[in-house]
Design an enzyme around this catalytic site. Structure first.
Site, PDB file in Angstrom:
ATOM      1  N   HIS A   1       0.810  -1.238   0.000  1.00 57.86           N
ATOM      2  CA  HIS A   1       0.000   0.000   0.000  1.00 57.86           C
ATOM      3  C   HIS A   1       0.836   1.277   0.000  1.00 57.86           C
ATOM      4  CE1 HIS A   1       1.016  -0.348   4.227  1.00 57.86           C
ATOM      5  NE2 HIS A   1       0.631   0.895   4.400  1.00 57.86           N
TER       6      HIS A   1
ATOM      7  N   GLY B   1      -0.255   0.542  -5.011  1.00 61.53           N
ATOM      8  CA  GLY B   1      -0.977   0.177  -3.799  1.00 61.53           C
ATOM      9  C   GLY B   1      -1.721   1.373  -3.206  1.00 61.53           C
TER      10      GLY B   1
ATOM     11  N   LEU C   1      -0.557  -8.260  -9.622  1.00 62.35           N
ATOM     12  CA  LEU C   1      -0.168  -7.223 -10.580  1.00 62.35           C
ATOM     13  C   LEU C   1       1.255  -7.415 -11.088  1.00 62.35           C
ATOM     14  CD1 LEU C   1      -2.376  -5.531  -8.659  1.00 62.35           C
ATOM     15  CD2 LEU C   1      -1.632  -3.818 -10.272  1.00 62.35           C
ATOM     16  N   GLY C   2       1.413  -7.307 -12.389  1.00 62.78           N
ATOM     17  CA  GLY C   2       2.740  -7.437 -12.999  1.00 62.78           C
ATOM     18  C   GLY C   2       3.074  -6.210 -13.800  1.00 62.78           C
ATOM     19  N   SER C   3       3.583  -6.431 -14.996  1.00 68.75           N
ATOM     20  CA  SER C   3       3.985  -5.293 -15.830  1.00 68.75           C
ATOM     21  C   SER C   3       4.121  -5.748 -17.277  1.00 68.75           C
ATOM     22  CB  SER C   3       5.300  -4.741 -15.298  1.00 68.75           C
ATOM     23  OG  SER C   3       6.230  -4.570 -16.319  1.00 68.75           O
ATOM     24  N   SER C   4       4.118  -4.783 -18.178  1.00 70.73           N
ATOM     25  CA  SER C   4       4.203  -5.115 -19.602  1.00 70.73           C
ATOM     26  C   SER C   4       5.563  -5.682 -19.995  1.00 70.73           C
ATOM     27  CB  SER C   4       3.894  -3.870 -20.437  1.00 70.73           C
ATOM     28  OG  SER C   4       4.769  -2.829 -20.068  1.00 70.73           O
ATOM     29  N   CYS C   5       6.562  -5.607 -19.105  1.00 68.49           N
ATOM     30  CA  CYS C   5       7.879  -6.130 -19.476  1.00 68.49           C
ATOM     31  C   CYS C   5       7.922  -7.657 -19.474  1.00 68.49           C
ATOM     32  CB  CYS C   5       8.965  -5.556 -18.580  1.00 68.49           C
ATOM     33  SG  CYS C   5       8.896  -6.185 -16.922  1.00 68.49           S
TER      34      CYS C   5
ATOM     35  N   TYR D   1      13.252  -8.865 -13.426  1.00 66.65           N
ATOM     36  CA  TYR D   1      11.918  -8.482 -12.952  1.00 66.65           C
ATOM     37  C   TYR D   1      10.853  -9.240 -13.749  1.00 66.65           C
ATOM     38  CZ  TYR D   1       8.013  -5.301 -11.938  1.00 66.65           C
ATOM     39  OH  TYR D   1       6.806  -4.762 -11.543  1.00 66.65           O
TER      40      TYR D   1
ATOM     41  N   LYS E   1       7.828 -11.795 -12.528  1.00 67.82           N
ATOM     42  CA  LYS E   1       6.416 -11.494 -12.764  1.00 67.82           C
ATOM     43  C   LYS E   1       5.732 -12.589 -13.582  1.00 67.82           C
ATOM     44  CE  LYS E   1       5.862  -7.854 -10.357  1.00 67.82           C
ATOM     45  NZ  LYS E   1       4.896  -7.860  -9.248  1.00 67.82           N
TER      46      LYS E   1
ATOM     47  N   THR F   1       0.556  -1.384 -18.092  1.00 66.48           N
ATOM     48  CA  THR F   1       1.610  -0.767 -18.877  1.00 66.48           C
ATOM     49  C   THR F   1       2.425   0.171 -17.964  1.00 66.48           C
ATOM     50  OG1 THR F   1       2.025   0.507 -20.863  1.00 66.48           O
ATOM     51  CG2 THR F   1       0.126   1.182 -19.563  1.00 66.48           C
TER      52      THR F   1
ATOM     53  N   LEU G   1       3.244   2.923 -15.671  1.00 69.24           N
ATOM     54  CA  LEU G   1       2.334   3.744 -14.870  1.00 69.24           C
ATOM     55  C   LEU G   1       3.038   5.000 -14.383  1.00 69.24           C
ATOM     56  CD1 LEU G   1       0.828   0.871 -12.711  1.00 69.24           C
ATOM     57  CD2 LEU G   1      -0.198   1.941 -14.738  1.00 69.24           C
TER      58      LEU G   1
ATOM     59  N   HIS H   1      11.498   5.527 -13.291  1.00 68.88           N
ATOM     60  CA  HIS H   1      11.111   5.345 -14.686  1.00 68.88           C
ATOM     61  C   HIS H   1      11.158   6.711 -15.383  1.00 68.88           C
ATOM     62  CE1 HIS H   1      10.054   1.131 -14.888  1.00 68.88           C
ATOM     63  NE2 HIS H   1       9.648   1.245 -13.635  1.00 68.88           N
TER      64      HIS H   1
ATOM     65  N   TRP I   1      17.818  10.354 -21.706  1.00 70.00           N
ATOM     66  CA  TRP I   1      18.624   9.152 -21.942  1.00 70.00           C
ATOM     67  C   TRP I   1      18.280   8.540 -23.295  1.00 70.00           C
ATOM     68  CZ3 TRP I   1      17.995   5.966 -16.758  1.00 70.00           C
ATOM     69  CH2 TRP I   1      18.557   6.703 -15.716  1.00 70.00           C
TER      70      TRP I   1
HETATM   71  P1  GDP Z   1      11.565   0.796 -19.586  1.00 75.94           P
HETATM   72  O1  GDP Z   1      10.199   1.196 -20.101  1.00 75.94           O
HETATM   73  O2  GDP Z   1      11.578  -0.528 -18.892  1.00 75.94           O
HETATM   74  O3  GDP Z   1      12.589   0.853 -20.685  1.00 75.94           O
HETATM   75  O4  GDP Z   1      12.005   1.811 -18.431  1.00 75.94           O
HETATM   76  P2  GDP Z   1      12.186   3.395 -18.269  1.00 75.94           P
HETATM   77  O5  GDP Z   1      10.895   4.055 -17.991  1.00 75.94           O
HETATM   78  O6  GDP Z   1      13.257   3.568 -17.252  1.00 75.94           O
HETATM   79  O7  GDP Z   1      12.755   3.932 -19.667  1.00 75.94           O
HETATM   80  C1  GDP Z   1      11.947   4.142 -20.797  1.00 75.94           C
HETATM   81  C2  GDP Z   1      12.718   4.849 -21.897  1.00 75.94           C
HETATM   82  O8  GDP Z   1      12.925   6.209 -21.529  1.00 75.94           O
HETATM   83  C3  GDP Z   1      14.103   4.273 -22.199  1.00 75.94           C
HETATM   84  O9  GDP Z   1      14.313   4.336 -23.604  1.00 75.94           O
HETATM   85  C4  GDP Z   1      15.032   5.253 -21.488  1.00 75.94           C
HETATM   86  O10 GDP Z   1      16.337   5.282 -22.045  1.00 75.94           O
HETATM   87  C5  GDP Z   1      14.293   6.561 -21.746  1.00 75.94           C
HETATM   88  N1  GDP Z   1      14.668   7.665 -20.869  1.00 75.94           N
HETATM   89  C6  GDP Z   1      14.980   8.923 -21.286  1.00 75.94           C
HETATM   90  N2  GDP Z   1      15.336   9.695 -20.262  1.00 75.94           N
HETATM   91  C7  GDP Z   1      15.235   8.928 -19.147  1.00 75.94           C
HETATM   92  C8  GDP Z   1      15.462   9.191 -17.759  1.00 75.94           C
HETATM   93  O11 GDP Z   1      15.868  10.280 -17.349  1.00 75.94           O
HETATM   94  N3  GDP Z   1      15.221   8.162 -16.903  1.00 75.94           N
HETATM   95  C9  GDP Z   1      14.760   6.939 -17.338  1.00 75.94           C
HETATM   96  N4  GDP Z   1      14.536   5.976 -16.426  1.00 75.94           N
HETATM   97  N5  GDP Z   1      14.565   6.668 -18.645  1.00 75.94           N
HETATM   98  C10 GDP Z   1      14.791   7.644 -19.544  1.00 75.94           C
END
Ligand code: GDP
Length: 320
Positions: free
Chosen positions: A15, A20, A108-112, A139, A143, A167, A169, A182, A205
């Site tokens: 939670h 949660g 609950l899981g995830s799209s990965c 991960y 899951k 997906t 979140l 994320h 990134w």
């Molecule tokens: P993913 O969905 O499992 O790949 O996880 P993320 O949410 O961490 O990353 C999603 C995408 O966003 C990837 O292509 C990352 O390289 C990009 N990205 C761009 N800038 C950032 C940042 O500052 N942080 C993170 N975590 N991802 C970033």
């Protein structure tokens, strides 16, 4: 066939996490008693402790929202934690729930969980048809095991345990720590800090070309409660919006909402991850649910929560 939450005791495991907490908010409008247990009360990695807590609290229904979560960098850096912690948490909760006669459980899981090169939009039946994305396979494997546990308890014992796979979140309560977060909270924070300090640029990134789908966490909680009521079957259900956008377009949208007007530059030493991850929303739409919060409105809400100090600055490795 529908499950009635009226008068039920509903345990939200995890939670304190983003999902949660959203489930607790959503369940407040149901006529049920919400049970929660912090880490000081029960360590979800401890089998005996979980069994004892469930035996005492006697929930009728359980949402398994507890997990060790993190973005692309955290997943890559702490593979043992991501695999072991998540396996233990889900196995302990699912087994204890079965032993103590829980009527309904939603894992609950995830799209990965889906293969890296699954055909898009990804349908539920794509599970285990190809290789996983290596940056988050630890991960994902945990899951997938959770989905299989729910299926196995249904098959062997007739337990009404279902799985929901959201997906990406975002929303209130997100993790804004730049090393473990994320992309959405990272961009909100980076844009905000760049705006405050008058920076000329924001660093994104990777190439910005990967496509991602996003769902507001309050929509996700609503979908999980809906599934708890209406769905009782083996196959997991995707929980998403059915729409995606590039990381570059997301960055532009976040900068616009936050009010940062500088340039977007790319850090190509950071990984892109999987090229596209859009889930099919056909199944959940067929079950009578669709999201209500559009992306711009959701980002504005997440930014407001960040400004209000709702953001939890969790170190890598936090869960629940
Ligand atoms: P993913 O969905 O499992 O790949 O996880 P993320 O949410 O961490 O990353 C999603 C995408 O966003 C990837 O292509 C990352 O390289 C990009 N990205 C761009 N800038 C950032 C940042 O500052 N942080 C993170 N975590 N991802 C970033």
């Amino acid at each position: 066939m529908s499950y009635d939450l009226n008068g039920k005791k509903v345990w939200v495991a995890g939670h304190r996490g983003m999902v949660g907490a959203a489930l607790v908010r959503r369940l407040a409008s149901e006529n049920c008693e919400v049970l929660v247990a912090g880490r000081d009360v029960v360590d979800l990695k401890d089998q005996a402790g979980v069994r004892a807590w469930v035996a005492k609290a006697k929930p009728d229904a359980v949402f398994v929202a507890a997990a060790k979560v993190g973005g692309i960098l955290a997943n890559n850096s702490y593979p043992a934690d991501f695999l072991y912690d998540n396996l233990m948490i889900e196995a302990n909760i699912i087994e204890a729930s079965f032993r103590e006669g829980v009527e309904k459980l939603c894992f609950l899981g995830s799209s990965c969980i889906y293969p890296k090169f699954a055909a898009q939009p990804i349908v539920e039946s794509a599970l285990l048809t190809g290789e996983l994305e290596p940056t988050n396979e630890w991960y994902a494997i945990a899951k997938i095991a959770g989905i299989k546990l729910c299926q196995a308890y249904r098959k062997q014992h007739g337990a009404d345990f279902i799985s929901a796979m959201p997906t990406n979140l975002y929303g209130p309560g997100d993790n804004f720590d730049l090393n473990s977060s994320h992309v959405m909270p990272a961009l909100i924070r980076k844009a905000h800090e760049a705006k405050l300090s008058g920076d000329k640029e924001i660093v994104v990134w990777g190439t910005g070309t990967p496509l991602r789908e996003f769902l507001n966490v309050d929509d996700c909680a609503d979908a999980c409660v809906h599934l708890m009521k209406v769905y009782s079957d083996f196959e997991h259900v995707n929980v998403g919006s059915g729409e995606d956008l590039s990381i570059l377009d997301l960055t532009k949208l976040v900068c616009d909402v936050v009010g940062f007007k500088g340039e977007i530059v790319h850090d190509l030493t950071k990984p892109d991850g999987t090229p596209r991850k859009l889930m099919s929303a056909d199944k959940i739409r067929g079950l009578g649910w669709k999201p209500r919060i559009d992306l711009r409105t959701g980002i504005a809400g997440a930014y407001a929560a960040f400004l209000a100090g709702n953001a939890t600055m969790r170190p890598a490795g936090a869960h629940q």
